[in-house]
Design an enzyme around this catalytic site. Structure first.
Site, PDB file in Angstrom:
ATOM      1  N   GLY A  90      54.007   0.102  30.520  1.00  0.00           N
ATOM      2  CA  GLY A  90      54.873   1.116  30.300  1.00  0.00           C
ATOM      3  C   GLY A  90      55.180   2.110  31.894  1.00  0.00           C
ATOM      4  O   GLY A  90      54.160   1.666  32.662  1.00  0.00           O
ATOM      5  N   GLY A 157      53.082  -7.577  27.278  1.00  0.00           N
ATOM      6  CA  GLY A 157      52.713  -9.005  26.808  1.00  0.00           C
ATOM      7  C   GLY A 157      52.265  -9.676  28.120  1.00  0.00           C
ATOM      8  O   GLY A 157      52.658  -9.502  29.134  1.00  0.00           O
ATOM      9  N   GLY A 181      48.127  -1.208  33.765  1.00  0.00           N
ATOM     10  CA  GLY A 181      47.072  -0.493  32.747  1.00  0.00           C
ATOM     11  C   GLY A 181      45.878  -1.697  32.555  1.00  0.00           C
ATOM     12  O   GLY A 181      45.942  -2.755  33.184  1.00  0.00           O
ATOM     13  N   ASP A 212      48.022   7.878  30.546  1.00  0.00           N
ATOM     14  CA  ASP A 212      46.756   8.216  29.584  1.00  0.00           C
ATOM     15  C   ASP A 212      45.344   8.604  30.262  1.00  0.00           C
ATOM     16  O   ASP A 212      44.728   9.260  29.621  1.00  0.00           O
ATOM     17  CB  ASP A 212      46.912   7.352  28.200  1.00  0.00           C
ATOM     18  CG  ASP A 212      47.852   7.305  27.471  1.00  0.00           C
ATOM     19  OD1 ASP A 212      48.841   8.229  27.589  1.00  0.00           O
ATOM     20  OD2 ASP A 212      48.190   6.348  26.488  1.00  0.00           O
ATOM     21  N   GLU A 311      49.535  11.606  20.565  1.00  0.00           N
ATOM     22  CA  GLU A 311      50.177  10.630  19.628  1.00  0.00           C
ATOM     23  C   GLU A 311      49.300   9.762  19.035  1.00  0.00           C
ATOM     24  O   GLU A 311      49.744   9.300  17.742  1.00  0.00           O
ATOM     25  CB  GLU A 311      51.256   9.796  20.352  1.00  0.00           C
ATOM     26  CG  GLU A 311      50.540   9.067  21.589  1.00  0.00           C
ATOM     27  CD  GLU A 311      51.389   7.965  22.275  1.00  0.00           C
ATOM     28  OE1 GLU A 311      52.614   8.073  21.999  1.00  0.00           O
ATOM     29  OE2 GLU A 311      51.012   7.709  23.513  1.00  0.00           O
ATOM     30  N   LEU A 364      60.585  11.918  28.396  1.00  0.00           N
ATOM     31  CA  LEU A 364      60.872  12.746  29.440  1.00  0.00           C
ATOM     32  C   LEU A 364      59.815  12.812  30.458  1.00  0.00           C
ATOM     33  O   LEU A 364      60.095  12.889  31.723  1.00  0.00           O
ATOM     34  CB  LEU A 364      61.161  14.069  28.992  1.00  0.00           C
ATOM     35  CG  LEU A 364      62.369  14.090  28.047  1.00  0.00           C
ATOM     36  CD1 LEU A 364      62.647  15.728  27.696  1.00  0.00           C
ATOM     37  CD2 LEU A 364      63.821  13.621  28.650  1.00  0.00           C
TER      38      LEU A 364
END
Length: 441
Positions: A90, A157, A181, A212, A311, A364
């Site tokens: 991400g 992936g 990550g 994160d 989340e 955002l």
């Protein structure tokens, strides 16, 4: 904390290696001028606490780490070396800043003329996808730090290490920078192993990326400060919404799949949050000590309430076996949707009115440009990644521990994800800021 500790000053040498692998002896004089070279024989000794590194099973860790920075002698000939950069997973603030720093350091400081951008993540190595390779020059990257995301594109992936190394060989790449990550770091480790089996001289350098802040042994990942800053702004908006009406409830969802660092740090920044929900701490909705009764009590006393939810919190309450994305991460259930409906049902049953406002700024936040603090850090990461690669180091990542930029083995960061230490002083400060333990007990 474990029971093996012996008071606040307990110290234990943990059994892990900090040695960094080399491709060979560096015997080329560095072209860098007017710099302070790092002495290979002088590691930096750091004392880290369990509050700084949640992975520790001792109060204090003292360990020698290899210091990052330029070396007087390098392994690769700058006139012949070819580099490649790939971004995985991400997006988060600062990826373009790291890309820019690598390219600028390679071109202007080392005189390297060939830096390739592998597009769309690890898929970009695989011929069947047919993705183009970009030539990254100072002109191409000069303004990219002003924008969020990544100019190279990304994907989730894993791909086969054999195919990736095949592609590196076809492109004649000598140095690969992997920005990603924990999954990308595991992929980088597999690439290193495949390169080693083939006895090729290709350096693989990882630059940890996770908004994160949950990569093992990485105390701060780039983009985290920006995410906290933007998250705090959203919390402030939610507080205004909650206090602007009678019986107002604000619910903010922030990123944090398996670790609640963003939500917790933003909570500390604003000091307006009444209930913080993170993956590391289970909670209940119904009954005594549950969230619903706690919010009800808070509204009776203060007429407004503010909830911040990471989340990944409360996934046991959502139920069902989670699906997984291409990277193997569980697809999270809608915990905030459950909380909203539960709050509405709870107060409807009691004949009470609440004014609930829900804000989800996740996409955002992760797509904005980096703030000043993260930009400085990204610059250090890119520069020092290039220094390490040119010195012939491989199978490692760049990070900052305390105030020192250091090299860490990929083995150390790819083993697991980092999570909040709920026994730390920092977490106690978070709980003190919310006061939720007085309600949820």
């Amino acid at each position: 904390m474990t029971g093996s500790r012996h008071g606040a000053n307990a110290m234990k040498e943990l059994d892990f290696a900090t040695r960094i692998d080399h491709l060979g002896k560096p015997n080329i004089k560095s072209p860098l001028g007017n710099v302070r070279f790092v002495d290979e024989g002088s590691p930096v000794t750091l004392m880290l606490t369990s509050g700084e590194l949640t992975e520790l099973d001792a109060d204090v860790l003292q360990k020698d780490f290899e210091k990052a920075g330029p070396r007087e002698h390098i392994y690769f000939d700058p006139s012949k070396v070819k580099c490649a950069i790939v971004t995985c997973g991400g997006i988060c603030p600062g990826i373009n800043d790291v890309i820019r720093a690598i390219v600028m350091e390679a071109h202007h400081r080392y005189g390297i003329r060939h830096v390739l951008g592998i597009t769309n993540g690890l898929r970009g190595f695989i011929p069947e996808y047919g993705y183009d390779v970009k030539s990254l020059t100072p002109e191409v990257v000069s303004h990219i730090h002003q924008f969020g995301g990544t100019i190279l594109g990304s994907s989730r992936g894993l791909q086969e290490a054999e195919e990736i190394v095949d592609s590196l060989e076809r492109l004649n790449v000598n140095i690969l920078f992997v920005i990603g990550g924990d999954g990308a770091m595991r992929a980088a480790k597999s690439i290193v192993e495949e390169v080693s089996q083939r006895k090729r001289k290709i350096a693989v350098i990882g630059i940890p990326k996770t908004i994160d802040n949950d990569i093992n042994f990485i105390t701060r990942s780039f983009g985290f400060d920006t995410a906290v800053e933007k998250g705090a702004e959203v919390i402030q908006c939610a507080h205004v919404e909650a206090t602007g009406v009678d019986m107002g409830v604000g619910l903010v969802k922030l990123m944090g799949r398996e670790a609640g660092f963003i939500a917790a740090q933003a909570t500390l920044a604003m000091q307006e949050v009444n209930f913080l929900l993170v993956p590391e701490v289970p909670f209940t909705l119904e009954g005594q000590g549950g969230l619903l009764e706690a919010v009800e009590k808070r509204l009776k006393e203060r007429k407004h309430s503010l909830i911040v939810c990471a989340e990944g919190a409360g996934q046991d309450l959502v139920g069902g076996e989670p699906e997984r994305d291409p990277s193997g991460n569980p697809k999270l259930g809608d915990i905030c949707g459950l909380i909203q409906q539960s709050l509405k049902n709870h107060f409807n049953d009691k004949g009470q009115e609440i004014n609930l406002k829900f804000i989800d700024p996740s996409y955002l936040i992760r797509s904005v440009p980096a703030n000043a603090s993260d930009r400085v850090y990204c610059g250090f990461l890119g520069q020092n990644a290039m220094h390490a690669a040119m010195a012939g180091k491989t199978g490692m990542v760049i990070t900052r521990l305390k105030s020192s930029m250091v090299h860490l083995p990929l083995d150390l960061v790819a083993v697991k994800r980092r999570r909040i230490n709920t026994n730390s002083d920092w977490w106690c400060s978070v709980m003190e800021a919310t006061g939720q333990r007085e309600y949820m007990k």
